[in-house]
Each structure stands twice: as structure tokens, then as C-alpha cells.
Design an enzyme around this catalytic site. Structure first.
Site, PDB file in Angstrom:
ATOM      1  N   LYS A 172       0.826  -1.196   0.000  1.00 31.18           N
ATOM      2  CA  LYS A 172       0.000   0.000   0.000  1.00 31.18           C
ATOM      3  C   LYS A 172       0.862   1.248   0.000  1.00 31.18           C
ATOM      4  CE  LYS A 172      -3.708  -2.356   0.085  1.00 31.18           C
ATOM      5  NZ  LYS A 172      -4.542  -2.400  -1.132  1.00 31.18           N
ATOM      6  N   HIS A 216      -9.322  -8.519  -8.558  1.00 35.53           N
ATOM      7  CA  HIS A 216      -9.124  -8.182  -7.148  1.00 35.53           C
ATOM      8  C   HIS A 216      -9.700  -9.305  -6.271  1.00 35.53           C
ATOM      9  CE1 HIS A 216     -11.356  -6.699  -3.568  1.00 35.53           C
ATOM     10  NE2 HIS A 216     -10.201  -6.125  -3.289  1.00 35.53           N
TER      11      HIS A 216
HETATM   12 MG    MG Z   1      -6.345  -2.492  -4.718  1.00 29.96          MG
END
Ligand code: MG
Length: 391
Positions: free
Chosen positions: A184, A322
Site C-alpha cells: 500500500k 481483485h
Molecule cells: Mg487495490
């Protein structure tokens, strides 16, 4: 005649007190749906299981008040394929969506997805085949390789974050057999994020093995600043730099980037994908599409998205749905997609695969169990048993 005798749903809490640039996952839950047929095998009704996308919310209201009653009230003959052996996911889709206006693809897209994916599981079990094989058969796909390239997604922001902790986490994924990773960004300032990226590349061995995900956090200006700062590092891809529906932002980045862009996990419908293709500047052979059947009405809609992508010159190798779990593993294998993600150690009981799936050299092979093989996933077992009690 084959018919759906009952449909059950339970809401299962998602395990994971982790945070990306935008959300914390500890309050999330997921709808686990059982579609029960009147076909008896080994003394039990053949039952399909499905769930909606993880990292969002269970959809009990929409399922129990709108969609499940519509499907159960329909003429059973109108839900079957021509041979009257299998349940037609597209017909069930239409019945479940009765009296729903076009547009507004919000929570109902994931409510229907849980139900529709359970129908695919049910059909594969009726055919006594793993879901990947059934999906390939239904779509006329020749499966080139059953081993699905899979990257380990993690690198979240923890309350006691540190570079050593991040490196330890990625090393753990390496030790499991993964050779590509995603972390992230956007939850800290640019300098801290660059340090995190460099720490991740050190473990991965090359920039091409590390993707970064901003979870839609940035405006155009910040996204460009990150892009410029990261460009020398030859990273794998830059995921969701800005709002998922800000196609102009994507288009501006697409014109200047040397790094592949990735998006799609927050597109809820075929029409959203059309708009991304029309206005987002995505490039054939370069950029990555992450639409997730569990978030966008299920596999019937996902298959339409694929053909829309192909009509626009994109190819299936650019698709990495995803959601690192068994359902998307089978979808990636059965539709010959580029790969899928995995969340080792987070997002239980849905995230991750079952012990019957093989992982080696960064590739995961689905098991031969009929359907998606959710029954083989130990963490899911108590919840499936709870649904079976209701049956
Ligand atoms: Mg993502």
C-alpha cells in the site's frame, strides 16, 4: 425437474485489523450464500456456495428482502438451461434484478454477485467438475495453464508500522513461495512511502516484482507527483492512483507514465468498464484490469466485461481480478487471465486458498474438488457447516 429449493445467507465478519490509505477492514463483513437444489447426491442436496467481494460489507438486506424472494418465487423452469440439468446464471441474474432500474450499481451489485457465484458453484458440482473446468467449458475457453500466476498482496499500514515489519512480512510471503508482491501507498507521506517501496524492492529483488496500490487516495496532482518519484524504480504497476471513477485522472497519467497503471476493482458494472475504456486512456498490452466478479453482479457480468476489453484491443493477460481467494483463483484459471492476487495471513476466513491448492514458483494450482472447493478451506468450514444446519 431440477429446482432451487432454498437460498440461505449468513453474514460473516472479516478478520483483519489492517488499514490502507482509505479504510480499516476490522468492521467489514461478507455475505456467504448457499443455493440449495433439490438434486440429491450422497444423501444430501447439492448446494452451491458463493460470497461477495471482501473488503466491503455483507448484503443481507438486499438479498433477503429483494433478490432471494424473487428467485424463489420464479417459475423453476425459467431458471434452467435448455437441457434442464443446470441452473442458468444469466436467467437467475435477470429474475433477481426484476424491477431494479438501470444505473446505481452500488451494494446490489455485490449482493447479486454472492448469489450468482453460488449458482456457478452449484452447476460445477452438478457436473462434478472443479469450477475452473466448468467455467472454461461454458465460455469455450482453452485453458493454457492451470497454474495461476499469483502475487502476494499485503504491505498494509499497521498501527505499529516499521520498515523492518514490512520486510519481515514480505520475506514471509517469499518463504511461502510467492515471487511478486503488492504494498500500500498513500497512507503516509511521499518520503515515507518511497522508503517503504525501497524496503519492499530489497526483499523482492527487483522493482518489477513490486506493485503499489494507493486505493484511490490521490488527486491528479499528487498522483503525478508519486508517479514521477516512482518512475526510476521500474515497479510492476501503480494501482488505483485516484478515485475509481475519475477516468480523466487515469487518462492524464496514462499519457505520461512509463509504469503500467492498474484499476477496476471498484467498478461495479459492464457500463463502468465501458467508460474506463472510453475515457481512461488504458493501453493494450500495458495496463492492468482488476474487476472483481464478487463486486460486480457475478461471473455473467464479468464475462461480458472481458469481451468488452477484448473488443477494445486489450487481452486477458492484462486481467488480475481483485480478491485473493478460491473463487477468483478458479475464475482466473478457467478464463485464462493474467493471474490473481493472494492475501496470505489476512482477510480470513475468505482470503487465501485451501491446503489442497498447490503453490510453487509464484503460481497457485486449484484443487480438483468440485466447484470452487470452498469446503476444503478450513477457516470457512464452521460457516459452511452453519449454513448446512439451516439446510
Ligand atoms: Mg487495490
Amino acid at each position: 425437474m431440477h429446482r432451487i429449493s432454498r437460498i440461505h445467507e449468513i453474514s460473516v465478519p472479516l478478520e483483519g485489523d489492517v488499514t490502507n490509505a482509505v479504510v480499516n477492514f476490522s468492521a467489514h463483513d461478507v455475505s456467504l450464500v448457499a443455493v440449495v437444489s433439490n438434486v440429491i447426491k450422497q444423501g444430501r442436496p447439492v448446494t452451491g456456495y458463493g460470497f461477495n467481494s471482501i473488503g466491503r460489507f455483507a448484503q443481507r438486506g438486499i438479498l433477503h428482502e429483494r433478490m432471494i424472494p424473487r428467485v424463489l418465487a420464479a417459475d423453476p423452469a425459467l431458471l434452467l438451461t435448455e437441457d434442464e440439468v443446470f441452473f442458468d446464471p444469466a436467467l437467475i441474474f435477470s429474475v433477481a434484478m426484476e424491477n431494479e432500474k438501470p444505473g446505481g450499481h452500488g451494494d446490489r451489485a455485490s449482493a447479486l454477485a454472492a448469489l450468482e457465484l453460488a449458482v456457478w458453484d452449484l452447476n460445477a458440482k452438478l457436473a462434478d467438475e472443479p469450477a475452473w473446468s466448468w467455467i472454461a467449458k461454458c465460455t469455450g475457453t482453452r485453458v493454457d495453464q492451470l497454474e495461476v500466476p499469483t502475487y502476494a498482496a499485503g504491505g498494509y499500514y499497521y498501527s505499529t508500522d516499521s520498515l523492518a515489519r514490512l520486510q519481515q512480512e514480505l520475506q514471509g510471503y517469499r518463504d511461502l513461495g510467492f515471487d511478486a508482491f503488492k504494498i500500500k501507498i498513500g497512507g503516509a507521506n511521499l518520503d515515507t512511502d518511497l522508503e517503504r517501496i525501497d524496503a519492499a524492492v530489497e526483499i523482492a529483488g527487483a522493482g518489477e516484482r513490486v506493485a503499489v496500490d494507493a486505493n484511490g487516495r490521490f488527486n491528479t496532482e499528487t498522483a503525478i507527483k508519486y508517479l514521477e518519484s516512482m518512475s526510476a524504480r521500474s515497479l510492476r504497476w501503480f494501482e488505483e492512483p485516484g478515485d475509481p471513477l475519475d477516468f480523466e485522472l487515469m487518462n492524464q497519467l496514462a499519457q505520461i507514465t512509463r509504469m503500467p497503471l492498474a484499476t477496476g476493482e471498484n467498478l461495479f458494472s459492464l457500463q463502468d468498464v465501458r467508460n474506463l475504456l472510453r475515457y481512461g486512456g488504458m493501453k493494450p498490452g500495458r495496463d492492468i484490469f482488476q474487476m472483481d466478479a464478487g463486486l460486480s453482479y457475478g461471473l455473467t457480468e464479468y464475462i461480458k466485461m472481458l469481451s468488452e476489453l477484448e473488443s477494445a484491443g486489450m487481452n486477458r493477460a492484462q486481467c488480475f481480478p481483485h480478491g485473493g481467494h478460491l473463487i477468483n483463483l478458479h475464475i482466473a484459471a478457467g478464463l485464462n487471465l493474467g493471474g490473481c492476487e493472494a492475501y496470505p495471513g489476512v482477510f480470513g476466513p475468505f482470503g487465501g486458498f485451501s491446503p489442497a491448492c498447490e503453490l510453487s514458483d509464484g503460481k497457485v494450482t486449484p484443487s480438483e474438488a468440485p466447484g470452487f472447493g470452498l469446503e476444503q478451506k478450513l477457516e470457512l468450514k464452521p460457516y459452511i457447516e452453519k449454513l448446512q444446519e439451516a439446510i
